[in-house]
Design a protein around this motif. Sequence first.
Motif, PDB file in Angstrom:
ATOM      1  N   ALA A  68      15.056   2.939  -1.505  1.00 36.98           N
ATOM      2  CA  ALA A  68      13.860   3.753  -1.642  1.00 36.98           C
ATOM      3  C   ALA A  68      14.881   5.586  -1.087  1.00 36.98           C
ATOM      4  CB  ALA A  68      13.615   3.427  -0.072  1.00 36.98           C
ATOM      5  N   LYS A  69      15.804   5.192  -0.064  1.00 36.62           N
ATOM      6  CA  LYS A  69      16.371   6.459   0.346  1.00 36.62           C
ATOM      7  C   LYS A  69      17.221   7.297  -1.121  1.00 36.62           C
ATOM      8  CE  LYS A  69      18.094   4.389   5.006  1.00 36.62           C
ATOM      9  NZ  LYS A  69      19.152   3.421   5.373  1.00 36.62           N
ATOM     10  N   ALA A  70      17.360   6.164  -1.865  1.00 42.64           N
ATOM     11  CA  ALA A  70      18.018   7.464  -3.044  1.00 42.64           C
ATOM     12  C   ALA A  70      16.730   8.521  -4.027  1.00 42.64           C
ATOM     13  CB  ALA A  70      18.748   6.671  -4.189  1.00 42.64           C
ATOM     14  N   GLY A  71      15.387   6.878  -3.927  1.00 45.90           N
ATOM     15  CA  GLY A  71      14.958   7.784  -4.860  1.00 45.90           C
ATOM     16  C   GLY A  71      14.173   8.656  -3.981  1.00 45.90           C
ATOM     17  N   SER A  91       0.843  -1.544   0.030  1.00 43.20           N
ATOM     18  CA  SER A  91       0.244  -0.734  -0.014  1.00 43.20           C
ATOM     19  C   SER A  91       1.063   1.808  -0.099  1.00 43.20           C
ATOM     20  CB  SER A  91      -0.623  -0.205   0.881  1.00 43.20           C
ATOM     21  OG  SER A  91      -1.491   1.350   1.299  1.00 43.20           O
ATOM     22  N   PRO A  92       2.057   1.384   1.268  1.00 41.26           N
ATOM     23  CA  PRO A  92       2.817   2.808   0.837  1.00 41.26           C
ATOM     24  C   PRO A  92       3.708   2.810  -0.794  1.00 41.26           C
ATOM     25  CG  PRO A  92       2.856   1.560   3.194  1.00 41.26           C
ATOM     26  CD  PRO A  92       2.623   0.934   1.665  1.00 41.26           C
ATOM     27  N   PRO A  95       9.641   1.603  -6.738  1.00 41.39           N
ATOM     28  CA  PRO A  95       9.849  -0.245  -6.498  1.00 41.39           C
ATOM     29  C   PRO A  95      10.485   0.237  -5.229  1.00 41.39           C
ATOM     30  CG  PRO A  95      11.245   0.351  -8.271  1.00 41.39           C
ATOM     31  CD  PRO A  95      10.430   2.004  -7.774  1.00 41.39           C
ATOM     32  N   GLY A  96      11.486   0.977  -5.081  1.00 38.04           N
ATOM     33  CA  GLY A  96      12.172   0.862  -3.688  1.00 38.04           C
ATOM     34  C   GLY A  96      11.847   0.669  -2.027  1.00 38.04           C
ATOM     35  N   ILE A  97      10.132   1.172  -2.505  1.00 34.59           N
ATOM     36  CA  ILE A  97       9.723   0.881  -1.057  1.00 34.59           C
ATOM     37  C   ILE A  97       8.592  -0.156  -0.715  1.00 34.59           C
ATOM     38  CG2 ILE A  97       7.704   1.655  -0.302  1.00 34.59           C
ATOM     39  CD1 ILE A  97       7.694   4.747  -1.427  1.00 34.59           C
ATOM     40  N   ALA A  98       8.637  -0.723  -2.707  1.00 35.13           N
ATOM     41  CA  ALA A  98       8.150  -2.303  -2.230  1.00 35.13           C
ATOM     42  C   ALA A  98       9.590  -2.888  -1.903  1.00 35.13           C
ATOM     43  CB  ALA A  98       7.893  -2.569  -3.818  1.00 35.13           C
ATOM     44  N   MET A  99      10.584  -2.552  -2.393  1.00 39.12           N
ATOM     45  CA  MET A  99      11.822  -3.568  -1.897  1.00 39.12           C
ATOM     46  C   MET A  99      12.044  -3.542  -0.040  1.00 39.12           C
ATOM     47  SD  MET A  99      14.513  -2.673  -4.398  1.00 39.12           S
ATOM     48  CE  MET A  99      16.041  -4.168  -3.849  1.00 39.12           C
ATOM     49  N   ALA A 100      12.057  -2.078   0.332  1.00 40.26           N
ATOM     50  CA  ALA A 100      11.599  -2.024   1.662  1.00 40.26           C
ATOM     51  C   ALA A 100      10.536  -2.576   2.492  1.00 40.26           C
ATOM     52  CB  ALA A 100      11.757  -0.239   1.669  1.00 40.26           C
ATOM     53  N   ILE A 101       9.266  -2.738   2.326  1.00 40.23           N
ATOM     54  CA  ILE A 101       8.305  -3.334   2.224  1.00 40.23           C
ATOM     55  C   ILE A 101       9.147  -4.961   2.477  1.00 40.23           C
ATOM     56  CG2 ILE A 101       6.294  -4.916   2.202  1.00 40.23           C
ATOM     57  CD1 ILE A 101       5.261  -1.406   1.240  1.00 40.23           C
ATOM     58  N   MET A 102       9.328  -5.440   1.346  1.00 41.58           N
ATOM     59  CA  MET A 102       9.637  -7.007   1.562  1.00 41.58           C
ATOM     60  C   MET A 102      11.023  -7.476   1.664  1.00 41.58           C
ATOM     61  SD  MET A 102       8.247  -7.492  -2.252  1.00 41.58           S
ATOM     62  CE  MET A 102       9.093  -6.877  -3.377  1.00 41.58           C
TER      63      MET A 102
END
Length: 127
Positions: free
Chosen positions: A98-101, A35-36, A84-91
């Motif tokens: 996510a930090k770079a983006g 969701s995020p 995709p960074g947020i998705a990776m962080a969640i998983m």
Amino acid sequence: MKTLARICWVTAALYAVLGMSFGIYMAASGDHTLSPAHGHLNLVGWASIALYGTFYTLVPTAAESRLAGVQVILAEVGVIIMVPGIAMAIMNAGEGLAKAGATLVLLSALLFLIIVARSTGRATSGG
Ligand code: HEM
Ligand code: HEM
């Protein structure tokens, strides 16, 4: 319409289509884990970039500087990396993307602040 504003509007609309499709998929599947990532695709991609496009349409002189081009590129690359960074962080697959983006998205917002302050300052003093 000037090119920069058009780029903002077309890409923002694309992020809206992708973000809403993502939302419908989550709703239909009942799996809201990402969701995020969906939220920020819509908020940083659709809403924020549409607002940038609105500003560059309303104040076309602001879109003429090289800084404005850099501002939009940072926003676009930021969204494409952050979501995709947020998705990776969640998983639990790493937080680097996510930090770079997020950093690029923030830099873009800072540049936008400078551009707005400069161009509306000129407009106010002129009128
Ligand atoms: C077809 C359109 C959309 C659908 C079907 C949809 C669906 C969803 C669903 C199922 C959730 C998860 C809710 C939960 O777990 O409680 C969600 C969360 C969210 N959506 Fe959407 N959404 C849509 C459009 C949008 C738009 C246009 C925006 C913003 C401009 C947005 C922003 C958010 C935010 C901020 C969240 C919460 C994110 C978080 O968990 O941190 N959504 N949406
Ligand atoms: C550098 C940019 C940004 C970063 C790093 C960031 C970070 C975050 C984080 C860590 C969360 C909590 C997610 C969770 O609950 O798991 C969040 C939620 C949220 N963010 Fe952002 N965000 C950013 C930009 C934005 C922007 C531009 C908007 C709006 C235009 C926004 C609106 C929201 C909303 C509505 C929520 C969900 C709040 C909720 O579900 O209670 N964010 N954000």
